[in-house]
Design a protein around this motif. Sequence first.
Motif, PDB file in Angstrom:
ATOM      1  N   ILE A 116       0.852  -1.185   0.000  1.00 50.30           N
ATOM      2  CA  ILE A 116       0.000   0.000   0.000  1.00 50.30           C
ATOM      3  C   ILE A 116       0.894   1.245   0.000  1.00 50.30           C
ATOM      4  O   ILE A 116       1.257   1.774   1.047  1.00 50.30           O
ATOM      5  CB  ILE A 116      -0.953   0.021   1.216  1.00 50.30           C
ATOM      6  N   ALA A 117       1.286   1.657  -1.181  1.00 46.56           N
ATOM      7  CA  ALA A 117       2.044   2.896  -1.345  1.00 46.56           C
ATOM      8  C   ALA A 117       1.057   4.042  -1.580  1.00 46.56           C
ATOM      9  O   ALA A 117      -0.106   3.826  -1.955  1.00 46.56           O
ATOM     10  CB  ALA A 117       3.010   2.772  -2.514  1.00 46.56           C
ATOM     11  N   HIS A 118       1.529   5.261  -1.376  1.00 41.03           N
ATOM     12  CA  HIS A 118       0.638   6.410  -1.533  1.00 41.03           C
ATOM     13  C   HIS A 118       0.054   6.467  -2.943  1.00 41.03           C
ATOM     14  O   HIS A 118      -1.139   6.761  -3.133  1.00 41.03           O
ATOM     15  CB  HIS A 118       1.389   7.706  -1.203  1.00 41.03           C
ATOM     16  N   TRP A 119       0.884   6.143  -3.944  1.00 42.14           N
ATOM     17  CA  TRP A 119       0.364   6.200  -5.318  1.00 42.14           C
ATOM     18  C   TRP A 119      -0.715   5.155  -5.561  1.00 42.14           C
ATOM     19  O   TRP A 119      -1.617   5.367  -6.377  1.00 42.14           O
ATOM     20  CB  TRP A 119       1.501   6.068  -6.345  1.00 42.14           C
ATOM     21  N   VAL A 138      -2.927   4.187  -3.214  1.00 42.41           N
ATOM     22  CA  VAL A 138      -4.142   4.741  -2.604  1.00 42.41           C
ATOM     23  C   VAL A 138      -4.754   5.790  -3.525  1.00 42.41           C
ATOM     24  O   VAL A 138      -5.977   5.826  -3.728  1.00 42.41           O
ATOM     25  CB  VAL A 138      -3.817   5.338  -1.218  1.00 42.41           C
ATOM     26  N   GLU A 139      -3.908   6.645  -4.102  1.00 46.17           N
ATOM     27  CA  GLU A 139      -4.419   7.664  -5.026  1.00 46.17           C
ATOM     28  C   GLU A 139      -5.062   7.026  -6.255  1.00 46.17           C
ATOM     29  O   GLU A 139      -6.104   7.478  -6.733  1.00 46.17           O
ATOM     30  CB  GLU A 139      -3.276   8.588  -5.464  1.00 46.17           C
ATOM     31  N   ARG A 140      -4.430   5.967  -6.761  1.00 45.41           N
ATOM     32  CA  ARG A 140      -4.958   5.303  -7.958  1.00 45.41           C
ATOM     33  C   ARG A 140      -6.330   4.680  -7.674  1.00 45.41           C
ATOM     34  O   ARG A 140      -7.235   4.749  -8.511  1.00 45.41           O
ATOM     35  CB  ARG A 140      -3.968   4.209  -8.394  1.00 45.41           C
ATOM     36  N   VAL A 141      -6.472   4.092  -6.506  1.00 44.82           N
ATOM     37  CA  VAL A 141      -7.718   3.384  -6.188  1.00 44.82           C
ATOM     38  C   VAL A 141      -8.824   4.340  -5.754  1.00 44.82           C
ATOM     39  O   VAL A 141      -9.979   4.211  -6.180  1.00 44.82           O
ATOM     40  CB  VAL A 141      -7.470   2.330  -5.083  1.00 44.82           C
ATOM     41  N   PHE A 142      -8.482   5.303  -4.896  1.00 44.91           N
ATOM     42  CA  PHE A 142      -9.524   6.093  -4.228  1.00 44.91           C
ATOM     43  C   PHE A 142      -9.639   7.535  -4.727  1.00 44.91           C
ATOM     44  O   PHE A 142     -10.530   8.258  -4.281  1.00 44.91           O
ATOM     45  CB  PHE A 142      -9.284   6.078  -2.713  1.00 44.91           C
ATOM     46  N   ARG A 143      -8.726   7.976  -5.578  1.00 46.93           N
ATOM     47  CA  ARG A 143      -8.785   9.290  -6.228  1.00 46.93           C
ATOM     48  C   ARG A 143      -9.090  10.422  -5.235  1.00 46.93           C
ATOM     49  O   ARG A 143      -8.321  10.678  -4.335  1.00 46.93           O
ATOM     50  CB  ARG A 143      -9.787   9.243  -7.384  1.00 46.93           C
ATOM     51  N   GLU A 144     -10.233  11.089  -5.397  1.00 44.91           N
ATOM     52  CA  GLU A 144     -10.504  12.265  -4.574  1.00 44.91           C
ATOM     53  C   GLU A 144     -10.728  11.930  -3.105  1.00 44.91           C
ATOM     54  O   GLU A 144     -10.765  12.825  -2.250  1.00 44.91           O
ATOM     55  CB  GLU A 144     -11.722  13.038  -5.115  1.00 44.91           C
ATOM     56  N   GLU A 150      -7.243  11.130   0.944  1.00 45.57           N
ATOM     57  CA  GLU A 150      -6.929  11.573   2.306  1.00 45.57           C
ATOM     58  C   GLU A 150      -7.920  11.015   3.320  1.00 45.57           C
ATOM     59  O   GLU A 150      -7.542  10.658   4.443  1.00 45.57           O
ATOM     60  CB  GLU A 150      -6.885  13.102   2.371  1.00 45.57           C
ATOM     61  N   GLU A 151      -9.174  10.914   2.935  1.00 45.42           N
ATOM     62  CA  GLU A 151     -10.176  10.314   3.819  1.00 45.42           C
ATOM     63  C   GLU A 151      -9.839   8.858   4.119  1.00 45.42           C
ATOM     64  O   GLU A 151      -9.922   8.416   5.271  1.00 45.42           O
ATOM     65  CB  GLU A 151     -11.552  10.404   3.158  1.00 45.42           C
ATOM     66  N   VAL A 152      -9.438   8.116   3.099  1.00 49.39           N
ATOM     67  CA  VAL A 152      -9.095   6.708   3.278  1.00 49.39           C
ATOM     68  C   VAL A 152      -7.849   6.562   4.156  1.00 49.39           C
ATOM     69  O   VAL A 152      -7.804   5.719   5.061  1.00 49.39           O
ATOM     70  CB  VAL A 152      -8.877   6.031   1.904  1.00 49.39           C
ATOM     71  N   ILE A 153      -6.842   7.392   3.911  1.00 49.46           N
ATOM     72  CA  ILE A 153      -5.619   7.332   4.734  1.00 49.46           C
ATOM     73  C   ILE A 153      -5.948   7.600   6.194  1.00 49.46           C
ATOM     74  O   ILE A 153      -5.498   6.871   7.092  1.00 49.46           O
ATOM     75  CB  ILE A 153      -4.579   8.338   4.206  1.00 49.46           C
ATOM     76  N   LYS A 154      -6.746   8.615   6.448  1.00 51.70           N
ATOM     77  CA  LYS A 154      -7.080   8.984   7.824  1.00 51.70           C
ATOM     78  C   LYS A 154      -7.922   7.924   8.525  1.00 51.70           C
ATOM     79  O   LYS A 154      -7.713   7.624   9.702  1.00 51.70           O
ATOM     80  CB  LYS A 154      -7.831  10.323   7.827  1.00 51.70           C
ATOM     81  N   THR A 155      -8.851   7.336   7.803  1.00 50.46           N
ATOM     82  CA  THR A 155      -9.828   6.433   8.428  1.00 50.46           C
ATOM     83  C   THR A 155      -9.355   4.987   8.510  1.00 50.46           C
ATOM     84  O   THR A 155      -9.587   4.309   9.525  1.00 50.46           O
ATOM     85  CB  THR A 155     -11.156   6.477   7.652  1.00 50.46           C
ATOM     86  N   TYR A 156      -8.668   4.504   7.472  1.00 52.48           N
ATOM     87  CA  TYR A 156      -8.438   3.064   7.350  1.00 52.48           C
ATOM     88  C   TYR A 156      -6.970   2.631   7.398  1.00 52.48           C
ATOM     89  O   TYR A 156      -6.699   1.435   7.539  1.00 52.48           O
ATOM     90  CB  TYR A 156      -9.042   2.552   6.030  1.00 52.48           C
TER      91      TYR A 156
END
Length: 205
Positions: free
Chosen positions: A101-104, A106-112, A115-121
């Motif tokens: 799970i690299a930052h890129w 997360v961005e590819r999967v969850f787009r906008e 940040e919500e996904v990083i904070k919550t999960y």
Amino acid sequence: AGAPPDAFSVNGQNWGLPTYNWDRMIADGCEWWVRRFQNMAKYFDAYRIDHVLGFFRIWAIPTDCVGGLLGQFQPALAMSRDEIQSYGLNFQEHLFTTPFIAHWVVERVFREHTEEVIKTYLNHEHDDIYSLKPEYNTERKIEAAFEGKTTEKDVWLRDGLYALVDDVLFVRDRKNPNLFHPRITAQLNFMYEALWDGDKAAFNR
């Protein structure tokens, strides 16, 4: 028990059925099966055994999975570290058996909603690498967290988190944790995408 990915399901199928414990059955001469057929013989002259392939090998899936991607055939010959490395792949056990799970990613999967996904999960591990929080680190836990949530966004977030859990190159053998199976269709993974071309070729071999 279930089925690996196929034309009907890109994530495989999980039928929710327990697999047979053949070691236990063979230990007493398959007495359970003998009694079962003796009892059926009171009523029937012939039997149809559907999905007979399951008596030779079965696609076995961990109970904490919703889909079928993290399954493995049983029986199947798993691979040792040395065997994997003999194909030219520098086998990094923790890296290759843990969701990448690299930052890129997360961005590819969850787009906008990144940040919500990083904070919550997610938990931050180091550099741009994250891990799933313990309360979301299996498909069943994610399924439970999203129970009753049916909006398009919720379903999309849930399925994206499933994809993170499944993002491994190898799964451990169920009987021997020091042996490994290449994850089926791993070439579609983000972890595979992140490999050097030489490592991709070695994994494919």
